[in-house]
Design a protein around this motif. Structure first.
Motif, PDB file in Angstrom:
ATOM      1  N   TRP A 516       0.833  -1.205   0.000  1.00  0.00           N
ATOM      2  CA  TRP A 516       0.000   0.000   0.000  1.00  0.00           C
ATOM      3  C   TRP A 516       0.871   1.259   0.000  1.00  0.00           C
ATOM      4  CZ3 TRP A 516      -4.840   1.265  -0.924  1.00  0.00           C
ATOM      5  CH2 TRP A 516      -5.371   2.440  -0.409  1.00  0.00           C
ATOM      6  N   SER A 524      -5.422  -1.405  -5.005  1.00  0.00           N
ATOM      7  CA  SER A 524      -6.659  -1.987  -4.496  1.00  0.00           C
ATOM      8  C   SER A 524      -6.408  -3.391  -3.954  1.00  0.00           C
ATOM      9  CB  SER A 524      -7.704  -2.027  -5.611  1.00  0.00           C
ATOM     10  OG  SER A 524      -8.899  -2.618  -5.178  1.00  0.00           O
ATOM     11  N   ARG A 525      -5.507  -4.118  -4.607  1.00  0.00           N
ATOM     12  CA  ARG A 525      -5.250  -5.490  -4.188  1.00  0.00           C
ATOM     13  C   ARG A 525      -4.648  -5.542  -2.785  1.00  0.00           C
ATOM     14  NH1 ARG A 525      -1.362 -10.157  -6.929  1.00  0.00           N
ATOM     15  NH2 ARG A 525      -1.573 -11.614  -5.186  1.00  0.00           N
ATOM     16  N   ARG A 528      -7.397  -5.193  -0.316  1.00  0.00           N
ATOM     17  CA  ARG A 528      -8.319  -6.331  -0.468  1.00  0.00           C
ATOM     18  C   ARG A 528      -7.737  -7.576   0.205  1.00  0.00           C
ATOM     19  NH1 ARG A 528      -9.287  -5.804  -5.638  1.00  0.00           N
ATOM     20  NH2 ARG A 528      -7.614  -7.127  -6.407  1.00  0.00           N
ATOM     21  N   CYS A 563     -10.130  -0.156   0.155  1.00  0.00           N
ATOM     22  CA  CYS A 563     -10.167  -0.841  -1.136  1.00  0.00           C
ATOM     23  C   CYS A 563     -11.353  -0.377  -1.975  1.00  0.00           C
ATOM     24  CB  CYS A 563     -10.221  -2.343  -0.890  1.00  0.00           C
ATOM     25  SG  CYS A 563     -10.321  -3.346  -2.373  1.00  0.00           S
TER      26      CYS A 563
END
Length: 836
Positions: A516, A524-525, A528, A563
């Motif tokens: 991040w 986003s992953r 998530r 996310c």
């Protein structure tokens, strides 16, 4: 011209529609000529496209080019459209259909990057992207979702996006909007997850196309071929299918079928499936007929010469099953169907899969669609999609598993088969054929599932899909080797996705925080994966009753919210967010999460059910009622959903739905025990209350009688259900039926072992006895009172014999006293009735 171009890409004989050399080159799939044309080169110079580098701000540059195109004259826009169309078709060939494009002589070579071939052999040396390739790939990121690392020639898709997506059409143009639709969809399929931004753009474009189709007289060229509109409808229907918007997809597919002028239905014909079968039995087939006013279409001349290049169906090497079903008579001599009709059949085959449960009956229903297309091979892409669908269906059976793997491998290897590009691209937008790298990934996953780890590992390493590589090593109990490989790759080049892979491998959320941070809050992953891991850990702590779970649920919620802030088009994240919120009793958040979830995936009954529960908790019972109704539609066979619907429906006065729900519960369970709902329904009918529509409930008495009568045919284990039914019968002056219900209730509670010596079971018995006495006081019929007296006496005597007159248990003594009082009341009532 754009309209003519759209038609040309669908028909081989459209050369008569254009006269310039660029248009002819497009029709003949000579895209390199268009890209290298002097008009295109002037565009590259004017917009300084060949000066792109790894330092270029692609968002700003492409926006500036689009703005200049919006202000440009007609001729410039015409050349830009031709160039963008050639770039897009080349991109499709390079990433979907193959064979790989040789960019050596392309005028755009300086901005192509060091794209590797999908079929390059795996080497021990990890290959790195050059800075330009990395920058181009990152420019394709949308809503925090990154494009596949080795997407071939991303600059071509970026140029197509500039012209067809970022700039405005010069006039209402079906062809321009079609290319915009296809460009957006190709971009979506290059990403690892669906995105809200591209979804909104696709829906907007589809709506614009629909508006134009309402008045086709504006576009005379559309009328040149009646199949064009059906193909447009088919494309839009498949886009809705991709996003699981099944009702919208079905509407567009029906329009496509109507434009084709066909109708088809499943039927049966005598045939054999096995080598040793002596007697032919009914086998499913798909009958296709042309509607009135539509004649069978002539097949284009190019079909015969292209048939030799079509992929072959793998043989079934089995000692029992036939490679193809054998039918009696002339079933196999059906009329040849045009390619766009075959594409429509394959789209409806996918619709069958999406709208039915995953079991053998669904597979049996899909097979005739696939067989109908495979029997008459015509188009390369459609035939490939039929073979792929057949391979997917055959994975579930042991006898066909080997052919399934062989066929899937054959389809995945078609990328390098040398055939004409126009033959492959003609119907590519009208089937759900995935990109070539996704086909390879699917083959790798099948190998991994079957335990063929070496072949799976080779595929994943070649494609540099590190998730798959790690999964293979974990299956081989080589976690350390997987970790060493990922760390080696990180030492060479740090990416958020690699940190996420390491986080999944080590089960350490700190690596997701690193990803991040590296992505500057755009991965986003990362959030998530972090949210899912924290949720799983919290669930394990929940089972062990650990107090730390509350904080983990909150941390998981925070990760999911970050996310979704990037990409709200993530149904799995939304569902998990709603579940976390349920665990911490954050009901407003539950409603928000599941409301968005059902907007994306409208056929998920579990989400509808959870949304309705959230509304119940927040006191919004009217909204809960409508949500439970949707849940019942999607989960028709789930009795719990119907039970929830009945409970909320009776609260809001939707009594018709209460009847429907109770009947459905009885159908599924062959039992009914929700006395609270039935009691409330009986009260509403007896008191003639108003329902949700303002009508009196008393009119439903005949319907309630049918329901109460049906209780005799199902299993009832809750005595209060019989008492509720008895109350209704008494109101309708059906006292004999009421007495039978109360007697059933008493017999039910007396089935409990030791009821005459235990407090709780005896309470239920006393309640039944007192209800009988109260009903007798109201009805005042001698015959019923006399019969009741025998029941009450029997109960009282049995308790007396078991407990005796004097015992120290105060609660049992009190219950015994109430029984004696009931006996006395019954004796007195019988005596009074006899005297009168």
């Amino acid at each position: 011209m754009a309209n003519l171009l759209s038609a040309a890409l669908l028909e081989s004989d459209a050369t008569r529609l254009v006269s310039d050399d660029v248009g002819l080159a497009l029709l003949q799939a000579d895209y390199q000529t268009v890209i290298n044309h002097e008009h295109s080169k002037r565009l590259y110079d004017q917009f300084r496209i060949l000066e792109w580098s790894s330092e270029t701000d692609f968002e700003a540059v492409t926006a500036a080019i689009a703005a200049q195109l919006d202000d440009a004259d007609t001729e410039l826009r015409y050349h830009a459209t031709n160039m963008a169309a050639a770039c897009f078709q080349t991109f499709l060939q390079d990433n979907w259909t193959g064979p790989a494009v040789d960019d050596t002589n392309l005028a755009l070579k300086p901005i192509m990057g060091n794209t590797k071939r999908l079929t390059d052999e795996t080497t021990d040396t990890l290959r790195d992207l050059d800075p330009l390739q990395r920058a181009l790939t990152e420019a394709l990121s949308v809503d925090g979702e990154t494009a596949y690392r080795w997407v071939r020639h991303p600059a071509l898709l970026i140029l197509a996006r500039v012209v067809f997506v970022q700039s405005s059409p010069p006039s209402p143009s079906l062809g321009f909007l079609l290319f915009r639709l296809r460009t957006l969809m190709a971009h979506e399929q290059m990403l690892g997850h669906t995105t809200a931004t591209l979804h909104a753009s696709l829906l907007e474009t589809a709506a614009s196309i629909d508006g134009l189709l309402q008045d086709p007289s504006q576009f005379p060229e559309v009328l040149l071929n009646r199949g064009l509109i059906s193909r447009v409808c088919l494309e839009i229907g498949l886009i809705h299918t991709h996003y699981r918007e099944l009702s919208k997809a079905k509407g567009w597919l029906d329009r496509a079928k109507a434009q084709c002028g066909i109708s088809f239905e499943l039927s049966g014909a005598l045939g054999k499936r096995t080598k040793f079968q002596q007697t032919a039995i009914a086998q499913p087939i798909l009958n296709v007929d042309y509607a009135d006013g539509h004649s069978k279409m002539e097949l284009p001349a190019y079909c015969d010469q292209e048939k030799a290049e079509l992929p072959k169906q793998s043989l079934l090497d089995d000692d029992t099953l036939l490679t193809e079903w054998h039918f009696e008579g002339d079933i196999q001599l059906q009329d040849q169907l045009p390619a766009h009709v075959q594409a429509t059949i394959m789209a409806f085959c996918i619709d069958v899969e999406n709208t039915n449960p995953r079991h053998g009956l669904t597979t049996e229903e899909m097979i005739p669609y696939v067989h109908r297309v495979l029997q008459q091979p015509l188009d390369f892409t459609i035939h490939t999609m039929a073979l792929l669908t057949q391979a997917r269906l055959e994975k579930a059976r042991v006898r066909t598993l080997q052919r399934s793997c062989q066929q899937l491998a054959t389809v995945a290897d078609l990328y390098d088969v040398k055939t004409s590009a126009i033959a492959r691209l003609r119907y590519q937008p009208m089937v759900c054929l995935p990109p070539a790298w996704k086909l390879q990934r699917e083959l790798g996953r099948v190998y991994n599932t079957l335990g063929v780890y070496r072949d799976a590992l080779a595929i994943f390493q070649r494609l540099e899909l590190w998730d798959g590589v790690v999964a293979c090593y974990q299956a081989l109990d080589q976690d350390q080797r997987a970790e060493d490989l990922v760390r080696q790759r990180l030492a060479q080049e740090e990416t958020p996705d690699l940190w996420c892979v390491l986080g999944d491998l080590k089960q350490d959320v700190s690596f997701f925080d690193k990803a991040w941070e590296l992505s500057k809050g755009r991965s986003s992953r990362a959030m998530r994966s972090k949210g899912f891991m924290l949720l799983h850990k919290a669930e394990r702590l929940l089972e062990s009753h650990d107090d730390l779970k509350e904080g983990m649920y909150q941390a998981s919620i925070e990760a999911f919210e970050k996310c979704l802030h990037l990409n709200s088009m993530q149904s799995d994240v939304l569902f998990s967010l709603g579940c976390c919120a349920q665990r911490v009793s954050d009901w407003p958040r539950v409603c928000r999460a599941f409301r968005r979830k059902v907007e994306i995936d409208e056929d998920d009954f579990e989400s509808w059910n959870n949304l309705a529960n959230g509304y119940v908790k927040t006191g919004e019972k009217r909204r809960a009622y409508f949500a439970f109704n949707e849940a019942a539609k999607q989960g028709y066979g789930n009795w719990k959903v119907w039970e929830n619907l009945s409970a909320v429906a009776v609260d809001v006065g939707a009594f018709q739905d209460v009847f429907r729900s109770i009947d459905r519960i009885m159908d599924i369970q062959s039992s009914y025990n929700d006395y609270q709902v039935l009691s409330a329904l009986v009260q509403a009918v007896n008191q003639d209350l108003e329902d949700i529509d303002g009508n009196k409930a008393g009119r439903l008495a005949p319907r309630l009688k049918q329901l109460c009568d049906r209780l005799r045919s199902v299993t009832v284990t809750e005595y209060r259900v019989w008492i509720a039914a008895a109350g209704f019968y008494n109101r309708q002056s059906l006292h004999a039926e009421a007495y039978d219900c109360r007697r059933s209730a008493l017999q039910l509670v007396k089935q409990v072992k030791g009821w005459d010596a235990q407090s709780k079971p005896l309470q239920h018995v006393v309640a039944c006895v007192e209800d009988i006495v109260e009903a007798n006081e109201t009805v005042r019929q001698l015959k019923q009172a006399s019969a009741s007296r025998l029941l009450v006496r029997s109960v009282c005597k049995q308790v007396m014999n078991k407990l005796g007159k004097d015992h120290e248990h105060q609660e049992l003594a009190e219950l015994q006293s109430r029984l004696e009082k009931a006996v006395a009341q019954t004796e007195e009532l019988v005596a009074t009735l006899k005297e009168s």
